[in-house]
Write a protein that holds these residues in place. Sequence first.
Motif, PDB file in Angstrom:
ATOM      1  N   VAL A 238      -3.351   8.117   0.429  1.00  0.00           N
ATOM      2  CA  VAL A 238      -4.821   8.192   0.445  1.00  0.00           C
ATOM      3  C   VAL A 238      -5.248   9.419   1.255  1.00  0.00           C
ATOM      4  CG1 VAL A 238      -6.915   6.934   1.069  1.00  0.00           C
ATOM      5  CG2 VAL A 238      -4.865   5.669   0.372  1.00  0.00           C
ATOM      6  N   ALA A 239      -6.186  10.167   0.732  1.00  0.00           N
ATOM      7  CA  ALA A 239      -6.710  11.314   1.495  1.00  0.00           C
ATOM      8  C   ALA A 239      -7.408  10.778   2.747  1.00  0.00           C
ATOM      9  CB  ALA A 239      -7.693  12.108   0.633  1.00  0.00           C
ATOM     10  N   ASP A 240      -7.108  11.365   3.880  1.00  0.00           N
ATOM     11  CA  ASP A 240      -7.705  10.879   5.128  1.00  0.00           C
ATOM     12  C   ASP A 240      -9.185  11.237   5.222  1.00  0.00           C
ATOM     13  OD1 ASP A 240      -5.439   9.642   6.350  1.00  0.00           O
ATOM     14  OD2 ASP A 240      -4.587  11.648   6.584  1.00  0.00           O
TER      15      ASP A 240
ATOM     16  N   PHE B 277       0.843  -1.194   0.000  1.00  0.00           N
ATOM     17  CA  PHE B 277       0.000   0.000   0.000  1.00  0.00           C
ATOM     18  C   PHE B 277       0.879   1.245   0.000  1.00  0.00           C
ATOM     19  CE2 PHE B 277      -2.549  -3.456   1.721  1.00  0.00           C
ATOM     20  CZ  PHE B 277      -3.676  -3.358   0.921  1.00  0.00           C
ATOM     21  N   ALA B 278       1.197   1.709  -1.208  1.00  0.00           N
ATOM     22  CA  ALA B 278       2.075   2.868  -1.350  1.00  0.00           C
ATOM     23  C   ALA B 278       1.295   4.139  -1.664  1.00  0.00           C
ATOM     24  CB  ALA B 278       3.105   2.595  -2.444  1.00  0.00           C
ATOM     25  N   ALA B 279      -0.025   4.034  -1.813  1.00  0.00           N
ATOM     26  CA  ALA B 279      -0.806   5.228  -2.164  1.00  0.00           C
ATOM     27  C   ALA B 279      -0.848   6.225  -1.008  1.00  0.00           C
ATOM     28  CB  ALA B 279      -2.226   4.824  -2.550  1.00  0.00           C
TER      29      ALA B 279
ATOM     30  N   PRO C 256     -12.119   5.387   4.463  1.00  0.00           N
ATOM     31  CA  PRO C 256     -11.679   4.090   4.987  1.00  0.00           C
ATOM     32  C   PRO C 256     -10.158   4.015   4.943  1.00  0.00           C
ATOM     33  CG  PRO C 256     -12.503   3.855   2.742  1.00  0.00           C
ATOM     34  CD  PRO C 256     -12.816   5.265   3.169  1.00  0.00           C
ATOM     35  N   ASP C 257      -9.562   3.301   5.894  1.00  0.00           N
ATOM     36  CA  ASP C 257      -8.137   3.010   5.842  1.00  0.00           C
ATOM     37  C   ASP C 257      -7.991   1.701   5.061  1.00  0.00           C
ATOM     38  OD1 ASP C 257      -5.506   1.957   6.454  1.00  0.00           O
ATOM     39  OD2 ASP C 257      -5.383   3.567   7.938  1.00  0.00           O
TER      40      ASP C 257
ATOM     41  N   LEU D   9      -5.316   0.013   3.896  1.00  0.00           N
ATOM     42  CA  LEU D   9      -4.339  -0.930   4.460  1.00  0.00           C
ATOM     43  C   LEU D   9      -4.915  -1.664   5.670  1.00  0.00           C
ATOM     44  CD1 LEU D   9      -1.560  -2.104   5.319  1.00  0.00           C
ATOM     45  CD2 LEU D   9      -0.926   0.170   6.076  1.00  0.00           C
TER      46      LEU D   9
ATOM     47  N   LYS E 159      -2.040  -0.909  12.374  1.00  0.00           N
ATOM     48  CA  LYS E 159      -2.734  -1.193  11.116  1.00  0.00           C
ATOM     49  C   LYS E 159      -2.703  -2.670  10.749  1.00  0.00           C
ATOM     50  CE  LYS E 159      -2.302   3.366   9.118  1.00  0.00           C
ATOM     51  NZ  LYS E 159      -2.748   4.054   7.890  1.00  0.00           N
TER      52      LYS E 159
ATOM     53  N   LYS F  64       2.712   2.295  13.860  1.00  0.00           N
ATOM     54  CA  LYS F  64       1.768   2.169  12.740  1.00  0.00           C
ATOM     55  C   LYS F  64       1.656   0.723  12.263  1.00  0.00           C
ATOM     56  CE  LYS F  64       1.479   5.772  10.384  1.00  0.00           C
ATOM     57  NZ  LYS F  64       1.751   6.952   9.564  1.00  0.00           N
TER      58      LYS F  64
ATOM     59  N   GLY G 127       2.932  -1.759   4.329  1.00  0.00           N
ATOM     60  CA  GLY G 127       2.451  -0.378   4.298  1.00  0.00           C
ATOM     61  C   GLY G 127       3.613   0.592   4.256  1.00  0.00           C
ATOM     62  N   PHE G 128       3.293   1.850   4.077  1.00  0.00           N
ATOM     63  CA  PHE G 128       4.289   2.918   4.081  1.00  0.00           C
ATOM     64  C   PHE G 128       4.006   3.860   5.226  1.00  0.00           C
ATOM     65  CE2 PHE G 128       7.067   2.934   0.326  1.00  0.00           C
ATOM     66  CZ  PHE G 128       6.651   1.738  -0.218  1.00  0.00           C
TER      67      PHE G 128
HETATM   68  O1  C5P Z   1      -1.795   6.667   8.558  1.00  0.00           O
HETATM   69  P1  C5P Z   1      -0.926   6.938   7.371  1.00  0.00           P
HETATM   70  O2  C5P Z   1      -1.628   7.654   6.266  1.00  0.00           O
HETATM   71  O3  C5P Z   1       0.412   7.549   7.721  1.00  0.00           O
HETATM   72  O4  C5P Z   1      -0.578   5.465   6.839  1.00  0.00           O
HETATM   73  C1  C5P Z   1       0.161   5.282   5.678  1.00  0.00           C
HETATM   74  C2  C5P Z   1      -0.047   3.898   5.144  1.00  0.00           C
HETATM   75  O5  C5P Z   1      -1.432   3.520   5.206  1.00  0.00           O
HETATM   76  C3  C5P Z   1       0.320   3.799   3.699  1.00  0.00           C
HETATM   77  O6  C5P Z   1       0.710   2.458   3.435  1.00  0.00           O
HETATM   78  C4  C5P Z   1      -0.993   4.156   3.002  1.00  0.00           C
HETATM   79  O7  C5P Z   1      -1.056   3.669   1.689  1.00  0.00           O
HETATM   80  C5  C5P Z   1      -1.993   3.465   3.904  1.00  0.00           C
HETATM   81  N1  C5P Z   1      -3.312   4.129   3.961  1.00  0.00           N
HETATM   82  C6  C5P Z   1      -4.416   3.517   3.387  1.00  0.00           C
HETATM   83  N2  C5P Z   1      -5.647   4.117   3.484  1.00  0.00           N
HETATM   84  C7  C5P Z   1      -5.797   5.280   4.140  1.00  0.00           C
HETATM   85  C8  C5P Z   1      -4.673   5.920   4.720  1.00  0.00           C
HETATM   86  C9  C5P Z   1      -3.439   5.317   4.606  1.00  0.00           C
HETATM   87  O8  C5P Z   1      -4.278   2.446   2.786  1.00  0.00           O
HETATM   88  N3  C5P Z   1      -7.000   5.852   4.222  1.00  0.00           N
END
Ligand code: C5P
Length: 219
Positions: free
Chosen positions: A96-98, A92-94, A126-127, A129, A163, A159, A144-145
């Motif tokens: 993602v907008a929180d 999961f390198a994206a 949604p998270d 990862l 996660k 983290k 994850g990143f």
């Molecule tokens: O919490 P944070 O954004 O720092 O976490 C980063 C990691 O979680 C990354 O691997 C990112 O791709 C993943 N992530 C995700 N979905 C989200 C937020 C982060 O998959 N909504």
Amino acid sequence: NPRRPLAGRHAIVTSGPTQEPIDPVRYIANRSSGRQGHAIAAALAGLGARVTLVSGPVAQPDPPHVEVVRVETADAMLDAVRRALPADIAVFAAAVADWRVEQASVHKLKKTPGAAPPALVLAPNPDILATIAAGTPRPRLVVGFAAETDDVEANAAAKRVRKGADWIVANDVSPATGIMGGAENAVSIVSADGIEEWPRLPKDEVARRLARRIAAALA
Ligand code: C5P
């Protein structure tokens, strides 16, 4: 074939930003070139894996021998990842907008002279990862990143546990490092066994090393 140690494996990689609409012409997004995620998808394919790359909007070319699924929002990215399951590997390198705008407008918001600017009400995304790491079928290796500016390794270790990831690739994205949008990355790999610090390397080389480490872990 020792040159294709990931033959027969399926890997899902997310890359790039997500875009969360405000109205038909405006959006909220994170800064992300997609460079590292796309390089990881290419490197996994180079070791023989079947790769599904779920990417937000980026200017990167599609990596060769990779199935690319293009999405805009975090919700669509999660859907696409779920549809791509099962997988042996998920990276999961994206970025993602929180948050997304709770009620995106179907009409372009107007600037009314003298009126107060609109207020945005946000809702959590949604998270991806954490959802996939806790879901079924769970990929055997979930990576994850953690892009941090302070206490990089401690935050990454926390983290990883929070996660449910197997590994976290941690990097320092302080502006002085030039890593954001740049061609190089300096990462640490945080796993249950501890922390491994890698030297500053081109993002392509980080990707190749990570793909080799993944192949070794699954061997
Ligand atoms: O919490 P944070 O954004 O720092 O976490 C980063 C990691 O979680 C990354 O691997 C990112 O791709 C993943 N992530 C995700 N979905 C989200 C937020 C982060 O998959 N909504």
